[in-house]
Design an enzyme around this catalytic site. Structure first.
Site, PDB file in Angstrom:
ATOM      1  N   HIS A 147      27.439  34.826  63.195  1.00 38.67           N
ATOM      2  CA  HIS A 147      27.206  36.094  63.726  1.00 38.67           C
ATOM      3  C   HIS A 147      28.504  36.984  63.407  1.00 38.67           C
ATOM      4  O   HIS A 147      29.878  36.314  63.630  1.00 38.67           O
ATOM      5  CB  HIS A 147      27.153  35.843  65.224  1.00 38.67           C
ATOM      6  CG  HIS A 147      26.388  36.983  65.861  1.00 38.67           C
ATOM      7  ND1 HIS A 147      27.361  37.996  66.472  1.00 38.67           N
ATOM      8  CD2 HIS A 147      25.314  37.384  66.449  1.00 38.67           C
ATOM      9  CE1 HIS A 147      26.455  38.937  67.148  1.00 38.67           C
ATOM     10  NE2 HIS A 147      25.380  38.362  66.910  1.00 38.67           N
ATOM     11  N   ASP A 206      31.176  28.818  68.846  1.00 33.60           N
ATOM     12  CA  ASP A 206      30.122  29.634  69.422  1.00 33.60           C
ATOM     13  C   ASP A 206      28.870  29.238  69.818  1.00 33.60           C
ATOM     14  O   ASP A 206      27.874  28.873  69.169  1.00 33.60           O
ATOM     15  CB  ASP A 206      29.913  31.041  68.299  1.00 33.60           C
ATOM     16  CG  ASP A 206      28.968  31.868  68.564  1.00 33.60           C
ATOM     17  OD1 ASP A 206      28.415  31.872  69.756  1.00 33.60           O
ATOM     18  OD2 ASP A 206      28.714  32.880  67.915  1.00 33.60           O
ATOM     19  N   GLN A 226      23.781  30.464  70.996  1.00 35.03           N
ATOM     20  CA  GLN A 226      22.428  30.090  70.665  1.00 35.03           C
ATOM     21  C   GLN A 226      22.000  28.693  70.819  1.00 35.03           C
ATOM     22  O   GLN A 226      20.806  28.312  70.715  1.00 35.03           O
ATOM     23  CB  GLN A 226      22.219  30.334  69.354  1.00 35.03           C
ATOM     24  CG  GLN A 226      22.043  31.939  68.963  1.00 35.03           C
ATOM     25  CD  GLN A 226      21.075  32.547  69.449  1.00 35.03           C
ATOM     26  OE1 GLN A 226      20.203  32.156  69.860  1.00 35.03           O
ATOM     27  NE2 GLN A 226      21.337  33.910  69.676  1.00 35.03           N
ATOM     28  N   LYS A 269      21.533  35.098  77.460  1.00 33.46           N
ATOM     29  CA  LYS A 269      20.628  34.257  76.651  1.00 33.46           C
ATOM     30  C   LYS A 269      20.183  32.966  77.324  1.00 33.46           C
ATOM     31  O   LYS A 269      19.682  32.092  76.520  1.00 33.46           O
ATOM     32  CB  LYS A 269      21.595  34.062  75.218  1.00 33.46           C
ATOM     33  CG  LYS A 269      21.677  35.302  74.416  1.00 33.46           C
ATOM     34  CD  LYS A 269      22.372  34.832  73.240  1.00 33.46           C
ATOM     35  CE  LYS A 269      22.863  36.035  72.499  1.00 33.46           C
ATOM     36  NZ  LYS A 269      22.174  36.813  71.792  1.00 33.46           N
ATOM     37  N   CYS A 317      23.001  40.709  62.799  1.00 36.55           N
ATOM     38  CA  CYS A 317      24.211  40.637  62.948  1.00 36.55           C
ATOM     39  C   CYS A 317      24.970  39.399  62.120  1.00 36.55           C
ATOM     40  O   CYS A 317      25.775  38.850  62.563  1.00 36.55           O
ATOM     41  CB  CYS A 317      24.885  40.600  64.392  1.00 36.55           C
ATOM     42  SG  CYS A 317      24.437  42.049  65.452  1.00 36.55           S
TER      43      CYS A 317
HETATM   44  N1  PMP Z   1      26.967  34.787  68.476  1.00 36.92           N
HETATM   45  C1  PMP Z   1      25.631  34.414  68.358  1.00 36.92           C
HETATM   46  C2  PMP Z   1      25.407  33.091  67.450  1.00 36.92           C
HETATM   47  C3  PMP Z   1      24.869  35.070  68.813  1.00 36.92           C
HETATM   48  O1  PMP Z   1      23.360  34.984  68.372  1.00 36.92           O
HETATM   49  C4  PMP Z   1      25.284  36.356  69.570  1.00 36.92           C
HETATM   50  C5  PMP Z   1      24.092  37.117  70.087  1.00 36.92           C
HETATM   51  N2  PMP Z   1      22.993  37.694  69.288  1.00 36.92           N
HETATM   52  C6  PMP Z   1      26.506  36.598  69.820  1.00 36.92           C
HETATM   53  C7  PMP Z   1      27.461  35.680  69.307  1.00 36.92           C
HETATM   54  C8  PMP Z   1      26.980  37.762  70.672  1.00 36.92           C
HETATM   55  O2  PMP Z   1      26.457  37.443  71.818  1.00 36.92           O
HETATM   56  P1  PMP Z   1      26.708  38.628  72.922  1.00 36.92           P
HETATM   57  O3  PMP Z   1      26.334  40.036  72.131  1.00 36.92           O
HETATM   58  O4  PMP Z   1      25.858  38.437  74.237  1.00 36.92           O
HETATM   59  O5  PMP Z   1      28.259  38.964  73.063  1.00 36.92           O
END
Ligand code: PMP
Length: 401
Positions: free
Chosen positions: A118, A195, A198, A221, A359
Site C-alpha cells: 500500500h 503492515d 489487512q 478495519k 492505493c
Molecule cells: N496498509 C494497507 C495494506 C491498507 O490496506 C491500508 C488501508 N487501505 C493502509 C495501510 C492504511 O491504513 P489507514 O488508512 O487506516 O492508515
C-alpha cells in the site's frame, strides 16, 4: 449469535435495494457494542487521561490502559508498553519510518519493501530515504501474486537496514509468509516491519510467533472506530528510537536547557489521544473474541471460495491475486470494461465495492491495468449477498462489453 443483526448500518436499503456491503478492506462496519462504547464514553466518562486527579480522569485512564492490555493480549506482545496508540496504520508506519530512520538510517543505506505494498508502506520510506540519502529496494512478485523470497535474499546486503512488508495485500489478498521473511532478515540482523492493516481482522496474529520487530494496524478495519491504530514495536528497538512528536505526555522533565523523555509507551504518545476511539477498540476486540477469530477466518474463506468459483463462470473475468493462501479480497476486471463503470452500476443495485488502484499503483503498473473492482468480505457477509452480487455482474457484463 446472529452476527449480522449486531450491525445496525447493514439493515438499510440503498436506491431501494438491500445494502450489500463488500467494501470491508477499506473499512468494516461497527457492531452495536462499539457504538455503545463510544456513546458511553462521551455520555459518562469523557475526561483527559493520565494527568487528572479526579474520578473521571482516573476512570478514563484505567479504561484506556485496559485497552492497551487487551491489544497486547490480542496480538500476544510480550509487554503492554510495546503497544503504542496512533491514529491508524499510516501514522504507525510514519512513526517508525521517521523515528527508526533518524536513529538507524544513513547515507547509502537501503530499505527493502515489497512490490505489493500500500502507498502507506512505500511513501514514508521514500521520505526517510530522501532525508538520509538512502535507497529503496523492491521485492518482486509473480503473476499469481506471490512474493519472490529468493529475490529478497539476493536484495539483502550489508547496507540493508530494514525490511517492510504487508502481512496481507489489500489488492491481491495474498497472505505473505511473514515468519519466513523474518527468518531471512534476522539471519542478517535486519529488523522487519509488518503492515498488518489487512490481516488483523481476518486471522489470529501472534507477533512473538511471527518474530517481527514492528506490527502496525488500524482499528477501523477491525470493527473499531476510525481514529485509532496501533504501532507494536519490540522494547529494545523502541528504547533506542527517538520520539516521533514532541508535546505533552511524552516528556519527563522540560526546561529550556534540556528535556528528558517519558518511558515507553508514552514517549511515542504526544498530546491528547482519541480516548473514546481507543475504548471502542476494546469493544471491537471483545466482539472479535466473541465471534472467535478462527470462526471469522473459516466463514470468510467459505465466502471467498464461493465468490471466486461463481466469478469464474462470468465471461471475460480476470482475477488479480490467485495465491493459494489469501484472505477475503477479490480484485477483478471483466474483459476490457473500466472498473469504475462496473462499480457505478453495482452501486445502483445496492452493492458497495471499491474501484481503482486501491492505493497500490505499483501493482497496477505490474499488471498494466488502470485499476480493479475489489470485493472484500467480513464476518457479517453472507452467501446470499454473493448470489446477489454475481447475478448483478451477469446483468452488467453484457451492457459494458
Ligand atoms: N496498509 C494497507 C495494506 C491498507 O490496506 C491500508 C488501508 N487501505 C493502509 C495501510 C492504511 O491504513 P489507514 O488508512 O487506516 O492508515
Amino acid at each position: 449469535m446472529d452476527i449480522r443483526t449486531l450491525f445496525p448500518i447493514l439493515d438499510q436499503n440503498v436506491y431501494g435495494k438491500p445494502l450489500v456491503y463488500f467494501d470491508n478492506a477499506a473499512t468494516t462496519q461497527k457492531p452495536q457494542c462499539v457504538i455503545d462504547a463510544l456513546n458511553g464514553y462521551y455520555t459518562s466518562l469523557n475526561s483527559n487521561i493520565h494527568r487528572g486527579a479526579h474520578y473521571l480522569a482516573a476512570k478514563a485512564t484505567e479504561c484506556y490502559e485496559q485497552t492497551r492490555e487487551a491489544v497486547r493480549n490480542f496480538i500476544n506482545a510480550k509487554h503492554s508498553h510495546e503497544i503504542v496508540f496512533t491514529r491508524g496504520t499510516t501514522e504507525s508506519i510514519n512513526l517508525v519510518a521517521s523515528s527508526f530512520c533518524q536513529r538507524f538510517l544513513s547515507k547509502g543505506d537501503e530499505i527493502i519493501v515489497s512490490g505489493m505494498e500500500h502507498h502507506s508502506n512505500i511513501v514514508p520510506w521514500q521520505l526517510a530515504c530522501e532525508k538520509a540519502g538512502a535507497h529503496l529496494r523492491v521485492i518482486p512478485f509473480s503473476d499469481e501474486g506471490i512474493l519472490d523470497l529468493h529475490a529478497l535474499t539476493n536484495l539483502i546486503n550489508e547496507k540493508t537496514r530494514l525490511v517492510a512488508v504487508n502481512h496481507v495485500s489489500n489488492t491481491l489478498g495474498t497472505v505473505n509468509p511473514i515468519a519466513e521473511i523474518v527468518n531471512i532478515a534476522h539471519s542478517h540482523n535486519i529488523p522487519v516491519l509488518v503492515d498488518g492493516a489487512q490481516s488483523i481482522s481476518h486471522m489470529p496474529v501472534d507477533v512473538q510467533a511471527l518474530g517481527c520487530d514492528f506490527y502496525c494496524f488500524s482499528g477501523h478495519k477491525m470493527y473499531a472506530p476510525m481514529g485509532v491504530g496501533i504501532m507494536y514495536g519490540k522494547e529494545e528497538l523502541l528504547n533506542e528510537m527517538p520520539p516521533y512528536q514532541g508535546g505533552g505526555e511524552m516528556i519527563k522533565d522540560v526546561t529550556f536547557e534540556k528535556t528528558t523523555y517519558n518511558d515507553l509507551p508514552f514517549k511515542f504518545e504526544a498530546g491528547t489521544p482519541s480516548v473514546g476511539d481507543v475504548l471502542g477498540l476494546k469493544a471491537a476486540i471483545d466482539f472479535m473474541h466473541q465471534c472467535g477469530i478462527e470462526y471469522i477466518a473459516t466463514h470468510e474463506k467459505m465466502l471467498t471460495d464461493y465468490a471466486t468459483q461463481k466469478l469464474q463462470e462470468i465471461d471475460g473475468i480476470r482475477i488479480f491475486g490467485v495465491a493459494p493462501h489469501k484472505t477475503s479480497v477479490i480484485s477483478f476486471l471483466i474483459g476490457n470494461t473500466h472498473p469504475y463503470d462496473v462499480g457505478t452500476l453495482l452501486d445502483k443495485l445496492g452493492i458497495a465495492v471499491r474501484t481503482g488502484h486501491h492505493c497500490t499503483q505499483p501493482i497496477m503498473d505490474r499488471y498494466k491495468i488502470p485499476g480493479t473492482v475489489r470485493a472484500s468480505f467480513a464476518v457479517y457477509n453472507t452467501k446470499e449477498e454473493i448470489d446477489i452480487f454475481i447475478q448483478a455482474l451477469h446483468r452488467i457484463a453484457p451492457m459494458l462489453q
